[in-house]
Design a protein around this motif. Structure first.
Motif, short mmCIF file in Angstrom:
data_model
loop_
_atom_site.label_atom_id
_atom_site.label_comp_id
_atom_site.label_asym_id
_atom_site.label_seq_id
_atom_site.Cartn_x
_atom_site.Cartn_y
_atom_site.Cartn_z
N VAL A 264 11.27 -43.72 -23.75
CA VAL A 264 10.60 -44.68 -24.62
C VAL A 264 10.26 -44.04 -25.97
N GLY A 265 10.89 -42.90 -26.23
CA GLY A 265 10.78 -42.27 -27.54
C GLY A 265 9.55 -41.43 -27.77
N GLN A 266 8.93 -40.91 -26.68
CA GLN A 266 7.73 -40.10 -26.85
C GLN A 266 7.89 -38.73 -26.22
N ARG A 267 7.26 -37.74 -26.85
CA ARG A 267 7.21 -36.38 -26.29
C ARG A 267 5.81 -36.18 -25.75
N LEU A 268 5.67 -36.35 -24.47
CA LEU A 268 4.35 -36.32 -23.85
C LEU A 268 3.95 -34.88 -23.55
N PRO A 269 2.77 -34.43 -24.00
CA PRO A 269 2.35 -33.04 -23.80
C PRO A 269 1.76 -32.80 -22.41
N VAL A 270 2.61 -32.91 -21.41
CA VAL A 270 2.20 -32.65 -20.03
C VAL A 270 3.14 -31.58 -19.48
N TYR A 271 2.55 -30.52 -18.92
CA TYR A 271 3.36 -29.42 -18.40
C TYR A 271 2.80 -29.01 -17.03
N PRO A 272 3.67 -28.61 -16.10
CA PRO A 272 3.18 -28.26 -14.76
C PRO A 272 2.46 -26.93 -14.70
N ALA A 273 1.33 -26.94 -14.02
CA ALA A 273 0.61 -25.71 -13.68
C ALA A 273 0.71 -25.56 -12.17
N LYS A 274 1.45 -24.57 -11.72
CA LYS A 274 1.64 -24.40 -10.28
C LYS A 274 0.41 -23.76 -9.66
N GLY A 275 -0.08 -24.38 -8.61
CA GLY A 275 -1.20 -23.83 -7.87
C GLY A 275 -0.78 -23.50 -6.45
N TYR A 276 -1.53 -22.64 -5.81
CA TYR A 276 -1.26 -22.25 -4.43
C TYR A 276 -2.41 -22.68 -3.55
N SER A 277 -2.09 -23.27 -2.41
CA SER A 277 -3.16 -23.67 -1.49
C SER A 277 -2.75 -23.37 -0.06
N LEU A 278 -3.75 -23.15 0.76
CA LEU A 278 -3.52 -22.96 2.19
C LEU A 278 -4.49 -23.81 2.98
N THR A 279 -4.06 -24.20 4.14
CA THR A 279 -4.89 -24.97 5.06
C THR A 279 -4.89 -24.25 6.40
N ALA A 280 -6.07 -23.95 6.92
CA ALA A 280 -6.18 -23.17 8.15
C ALA A 280 -7.16 -23.83 9.11
N PRO A 281 -6.88 -23.75 10.41
CA PRO A 281 -7.81 -24.33 11.39
C PRO A 281 -9.09 -23.53 11.50
N ILE A 282 -10.17 -24.22 11.79
CA ILE A 282 -11.47 -23.57 11.95
C ILE A 282 -11.59 -22.99 13.35
N LEU A 283 -12.04 -21.76 13.41
CA LEU A 283 -12.22 -21.06 14.68
C LEU A 283 -13.62 -21.32 15.25
N ASP A 284 -14.64 -21.13 14.41
CA ASP A 284 -16.02 -21.32 14.83
C ASP A 284 -16.71 -22.21 13.80
N PRO A 285 -17.03 -23.45 14.14
CA PRO A 285 -17.62 -24.38 13.16
C PRO A 285 -18.89 -23.86 12.51
N LYS A 286 -19.66 -23.01 13.22
CA LYS A 286 -20.90 -22.50 12.66
C LYS A 286 -20.66 -21.37 11.65
#
Length: 418
Positions: A264-286
């Motif tokens: 549509v004729g635009q240069r949009l200033p959006v660029y990817p920032a890569k992030g790292y994430s992990l998801t782990a099960p809880i062993l002891d809720p307390k």
């Protein structure tokens, strides 16, 4: 009116919800085969107006230089640098003055506060359980000088409506006993009682079901390629599955938004920032945290999501490369084991990267494009989850010609300024 929303993350789905409420015939498409698979599914879960700081700040250039010299920093950049990143980076550096950083932070804060209020209303109205935590958030510091500096930095938030409290290590443990093992390594914390957390992917999936009950059509596995235009209007969206026609189009595709903007004729200033994430099960809720937060030394963020903990860190500017290796998670795991050594099954953590759509100044891009029937709701960076609902209400207001509750000018569609 027939509206096509491009993108089925939390931004696209909330946009679809509010547009469907207006009585529009809404279709949502996404190149992935399930909802919320990128930044929506990989963020730390924080709903954190109290941490709405613009990344472009006086401290950022030093971090980027250190990163280019090989040091591990929270904001990373590597050679070679592509042309798009060079242009984005030049504009980012322009925003690193104290005045611009404060201005951009206040725009983000106001939007985050507004969005948080609306999210609570929406969740109540639609009875959405998204594993929410509403007890506030902790921003941890390792020494007293850094804590004092953090309090001074947080003053801008306090001056504009955020509740901020300073806690001793013992007071932290009083709020959440899971921090007891870290008693001797923490100098204190800034506690934001009104900040929160939740699972944005679950929220997105439940809200999509509400959308379907309102007649919204979801078509996944569809890759948007470009807009077909006739003079000042888009007639169709060209995809790998054929053309989609609509009266209006909403671009909510995150890091892919600039590619559609070109058509549509635009240069949009959006660029990817890569992030790292992990998801782990809880062993002891307390012994696993109930309160979400950020370790300000490592900038690792975390929140509890049901029987799991989600942790995320780093903004790496390496183009569209999603690859990762185990060493990319070393700081996250080290911090997690240091704070919560016996609460989480760290050896069972699932790891992934995600791409956050960043603007150089920080505020997202919301509003009409260079042609009359294409709109953007993109560029939310690491705060898309916090800002999603408010951004989508602002978009709805702009599309129906009414005045939004917030001044939309700082979030206007803006190109590169070079």
């Amino acid at each position: 009116m027939k509206v096509l929303v491009i993108g089925a993350g939390v931004i696209g789905v909330t946009s679809a919800y509010y547009l469907a409420q207006e009585g529009h015939e809404v279709t949502v498409i996404d190149q992935c085969t399930e909802l919320g698979t990128d930044a929506t599914g990989g963020n730390a879960g924080l709903i954190a107006p109290g941490h709405s700081f613009a990344w472009a700040s006086p401290a950022a250039p030093r971090l980027l230089v250190k990163s280019l010299l090989g040091e591990k920093t929270s904001i990373r950049m590597k050679f070679p640098i592509d042309r798009a990143l060079m242009l984005w980076g030049m504009q980012f550096l322009r925003e690193c003055t104290p005045a611009r950083a404060n201005s951009n932070t206040l725009v983000k804060l106001e939007l985050a506060q507004y969005s948080h209020r609306l999210m609570d209303e929406l969740a109540d109205e639609e009875n959405i359980d998204y594993q929410q935590s509403t007890g506030g958030a902790l921003y941890l510091y390792r020494n007293s000088d850094e804590l004092d500096a953090g309090v001074k930095k947080m003053q801008i938030m306090k001056d504009h409506g955020q509740r901020i409290e300073v806690l001793t290590p013992q007071e932290i443990i009083g709020l959440d006993g899971a921090f007891a093992p870290a008693r001797d390594i923490l100098a204190g914390a800034i506690y934001a009682p009104t900040d929160a957390a939740g699972n944005s992917k679950v929220f997105t999936e439940v809200l999509a079901d509400r959308c379907k009950s309102m007649g919204v059509n979801f078509e996944l596995g569809v890759t948007a390629l470009r807009f077909a235009r006739l003079r000042t209007r888009a007639t169709d969206l060209v995809t790998n599955k054929g053309n989609y026609s609509a009266d209006r189009f909403v671009v909510a595709t995150g890091i892919q938004s600039p590619f559609l903007a070109r058509s549509v004729g635009q240069r949009l200033p959006v660029y990817p920032a890569k992030g790292y994430s992990l998801t782990a099960p809880i062993l002891d809720p307390k012994k696993a945290p109930t309160l979400p937060g950020v370790d300000e030394k490592t900038l690792v963020a975390w929140s509890r999501m049901g029987n799991e903990i989600r942790m995320s860190s780093t903004a790496e500017f390496v183009g569209y490369n999603r690859e990762w290796n185990n060493s990319d998670f070393s700081n996250i795991l080290a911090m997690g084991k240091e704070l919560f050594p016996e609460g989480v099954k760290w050896d069972e953590a699932c790891m992934r990267s995600c791409m956050r759509p960043m603007t150089p100044d920080g505020p997202p891009i919301i509003g009409r494009s260079g042609i009359e029937n294409v709109y953007y709701n993109t560029g939310h960076g690491h705060m898309g989850w916090t800002m999603a609902v408010g951004s989508s209400v602002i978009l709805r207001d702009l599309m129906r010609g009414s005045t939004p509750a917030l001044n939309p000018h700082p979030m206007r569609v803006r190109p590169y300024t070079f």
